[in-house]
Design a protein around this motif. Structure first.
Motif, mmCIF file in Angstrom:
data_model
loop_
_atom_site.group_PDB
_atom_site.id
_atom_site.type_symbol
_atom_site.label_atom_id
_atom_site.label_comp_id
_atom_site.label_asym_id
_atom_site.label_seq_id
_atom_site.Cartn_x
_atom_site.Cartn_y
_atom_site.Cartn_z
ATOM 1 N N GLU A 190 0.818 -1.200 0.000
ATOM 2 C CA GLU A 190 0.000 0.000 0.000
ATOM 3 C C GLU A 190 0.860 1.262 0.000
ATOM 4 N N SER A 191 0.372 2.250 -0.734
ATOM 5 C CA SER A 191 1.024 3.563 -0.678
ATOM 6 C C SER A 191 0.944 4.092 0.747
ATOM 7 N N THR A 192 1.974 4.819 1.156
ATOM 8 C CA THR A 192 2.130 5.184 2.563
ATOM 9 C C THR A 192 2.469 6.658 2.704
ATOM 10 N N THR A 193 1.935 7.272 3.762
ATOM 11 C CA THR A 193 2.277 8.644 4.115
ATOM 12 C C THR A 193 3.081 8.637 5.412
ATOM 13 N N VAL A 194 4.236 9.268 5.384
ATOM 14 C CA VAL A 194 5.095 9.368 6.563
ATOM 15 C C VAL A 194 5.531 10.818 6.711
ATOM 16 N N TYR A 195 6.132 11.116 7.872
ATOM 17 C CA TYR A 195 6.640 12.457 8.129
ATOM 18 C C TYR A 195 8.165 12.483 7.973
ATOM 19 N N VAL A 196 8.693 13.651 7.692
ATOM 20 C CA VAL A 196 10.131 13.817 7.528
ATOM 21 C C VAL A 196 10.869 13.224 8.733
ATOM 22 N N GLY A 197 11.874 12.414 8.452
ATOM 23 C CA GLY A 197 12.657 11.777 9.509
ATOM 24 C C GLY A 197 12.168 10.408 9.921
ATOM 25 N N GLU A 198 10.953 10.040 9.495
ATOM 26 C CA GLU A 198 10.420 8.732 9.870
ATOM 27 C C GLU A 198 10.912 7.648 8.916
ATOM 28 N N SER A 199 10.527 6.396 9.217
ATOM 29 C CA SER A 199 10.923 5.249 8.402
ATOM 30 C C SER A 199 9.729 4.693 7.638
ATOM 31 N N LEU A 200 10.033 3.998 6.557
ATOM 32 C CA LEU A 200 9.026 3.334 5.730
ATOM 33 C C LEU A 200 9.290 1.834 5.752
ATOM 34 N N GLU A 201 8.240 1.053 5.935
ATOM 35 C CA GLU A 201 8.367 -0.406 5.885
ATOM 36 C C GLU A 201 7.297 -0.974 4.958
ATOM 37 N N LEU A 202 7.748 -1.764 3.976
ATOM 38 C CA LEU A 202 6.843 -2.406 3.030
ATOM 39 C C LEU A 202 7.127 -3.909 3.035
ATOM 40 N N SER A 203 6.056 -4.712 2.975
ATOM 41 C CA SER A 203 6.211 -6.171 2.982
ATOM 42 C C SER A 203 5.280 -6.800 1.958
ATOM 43 N N ILE A 204 5.720 -7.934 1.431
ATOM 44 C CA ILE A 204 4.883 -8.698 0.517
ATOM 45 C C ILE A 204 4.795 -10.143 1.000
ATOM 46 N N ASP A 205 3.758 -10.824 0.533
ATOM 47 C CA ASP A 205 3.553 -12.230 0.886
ATOM 48 C C ASP A 205 3.052 -12.950 -0.352
ATOM 49 N N VAL A 206 3.656 -14.108 -0.663
ATOM 50 C CA VAL A 206 3.262 -14.868 -1.841
ATOM 51 C C VAL A 206 2.812 -16.260 -1.432
ATOM 52 N N ASP A 207 2.231 -16.969 -2.394
ATOM 53 C CA ASP A 207 1.571 -18.231 -2.081
ATOM 54 C C ASP A 207 2.481 -19.449 -2.181
ATOM 55 N N ILE A 208 3.751 -19.284 -2.548
ATOM 56 C CA ILE A 208 4.652 -20.436 -2.666
ATOM 57 C C ILE A 208 5.989 -20.116 -2.006
ATOM 58 N N ASP A 209 6.738 -21.180 -1.722
ATOM 59 C CA ASP A 209 8.058 -21.044 -1.126
ATOM 60 C C ASP A 209 9.128 -21.087 -2.221
ATOM 61 N N ASP A 210 10.358 -21.118 -1.784
ATOM 62 C CA ASP A 210 11.501 -21.226 -2.706
ATOM 63 C C ASP A 210 11.502 -20.106 -3.743
ATOM 64 N N VAL A 211 11.332 -18.885 -3.252
ATOM 65 C CA VAL A 211 11.363 -17.726 -4.143
ATOM 66 C C VAL A 211 12.473 -16.780 -3.689
ATOM 67 N N THR A 212 12.890 -15.916 -4.594
ATOM 68 C CA THR A 212 13.830 -14.848 -4.255
ATOM 69 C C THR A 212 13.140 -13.511 -4.483
ATOM 70 N N TYR A 213 13.646 -12.488 -3.795
ATOM 71 C CA TYR A 213 13.024 -11.163 -3.847
ATOM 72 C C TYR A 213 14.052 -10.130 -4.297
ATOM 73 N N GLN A 214 13.587 -9.138 -5.030
ATOM 74 C CA GLN A 214 14.407 -7.976 -5.365
ATOM 75 C C GLN A 214 13.513 -6.743 -5.400
ATOM 76 N N TRP A 215 13.815 -5.779 -4.530
ATOM 77 C CA TRP A 215 13.035 -4.547 -4.475
ATOM 78 C C TRP A 215 13.589 -3.521 -5.445
ATOM 79 N N TYR A 216 12.667 -2.708 -5.957
ATOM 80 C CA TYR A 216 13.024 -1.643 -6.889
ATOM 81 C C TYR A 216 12.463 -0.316 -6.370
ATOM 82 N N LYS A 217 13.218 0.746 -6.612
ATOM 83 C CA LYS A 217 12.773 2.107 -6.299
ATOM 84 C C LYS A 217 12.883 2.937 -7.571
#
Length: 268
Positions: free
Chosen positions: A83-110
């Motif tokens: 979900e898109s998120t609103t934070v204040y200056v100086g705060e942290s952002l945390e994003l998580s995903i969950d998938v339906d199978i195991d044995d996967v790799t992840y790569q985040w993009y900005k």
């Protein structure tokens, strides 16, 4: 020789074969150097593979091939959106995903570029600034070569809400005069608006035509919120004049002018 097993497997799955022979005291050697009547292997790329089994005993040997087709692995399905998120200056952002199978790799993009080192299901970004406003994050999940791309989450970064608003006036208020009010608050990108619509930290009152209590409000705001405060201006009546010299009687001739004067303690 007879083979028992699946001729089609998915990338990352275990391919298993059994070989059967009517001959006695037969030994088996496979093309991947496994021995015995059982073969197993995990193929990591799509394609057609030939598995060779050599069966032998004292009477001779026999070679037979078995074709295995390796197809793409299942595509991971996302159980939830990020979900898109609103934070204040100086705060942290945390994003998580969950998938339906195991044995996967992840790569985040900005902003469509790889975020180095962010290869887990959760990404944490610290010390956000206004420059991060509008950044887009998403994750690519890889299941043995089959990629799934998450939705994009947009980060909105707000200034911290103004605090510690102080209103002051420059002098005492007296009927017939006016005062200057000043507002000061802590925060970034602040806008000051007074109760009559005047914009700015400085506010000059109208001339007071009567005495009493007058109230002026100032609202300070930025994109993170607002704060309001009211100041009471106590307007005193104009002080009574002290007459230092009264007008005096004068004698004049008919047709002449008469001049009278009075002296007070201060000018009006």
């Amino acid at each position: 020789l007879n083979f028992v097993g699946n001729s089609t497997v998915k990338v990352g799955d275990l391919a298993s074969l059994l070989v059967e022979s009517d001959a006695k005291e037969v030994s088996f050697v496979w093309s991947n150097e496994q021995s015995g009547n059982a073969y197993s292997n995990v193929f990591m790329e799509v394609g057609n593979y030939t598995v060779v089994c050599t069966a032998s005993n004292e009477g001779g040997s026999l070679v037979k091939e078995f074709e295995i087709q390796v197809i793409a692995a299942d595509k991971a399905e996302f159980l939830t959106d990020i979900e898109s998120t609103t934070v204040y200056v100086g705060e942290s952002l945390e994003l998580s995903i969950d998938v339906d199978i195991d044995d996967v790799t992840y790569q985040w993009y900005k902003n469509n570029e790889i975020v180095e080192g962010e290869t887990a299901a959760t990404i944490v970004v610290t010390d956000l600034t206004k420059e991060n406003a509008g950044d887009e994050y998403y994750c690519v999940v890889n299941h043995y070569g089959t990629e799934s791309i998450s939705n994009k989450a947009v980060v909105n970064v707000l200034y911290n809400k103004p605090i510690n608003l102080i209103l002051t006036q420059d002098s005492d208020a007296i009927a017939g005069g006016k005062v200057v009010l000043e507002a000061n608050a802590e925060g970034e990108a602040l806008t000051y608006v007074w109760s009559d619509g005047t914009v700015g930290q400085i506010f000059e009152t109208p001339i007071f035509t009567e005495y009493g209590d007058f109230y002026y409000a100032c609202t300070v705001s930025n994109d993170g919120g607002s704060i309001e405060k009211v100041i009471k201006v106590v307007v005193a009546p104009y002080p009574n004049l002290e007459i230092l010299a009264q007008p005096q009687d004068v004698n004049v001739l008919e047709g002449e002018s008469a001049e009278f004067a009075v002296e007070v303690a201060e000018e009006v």
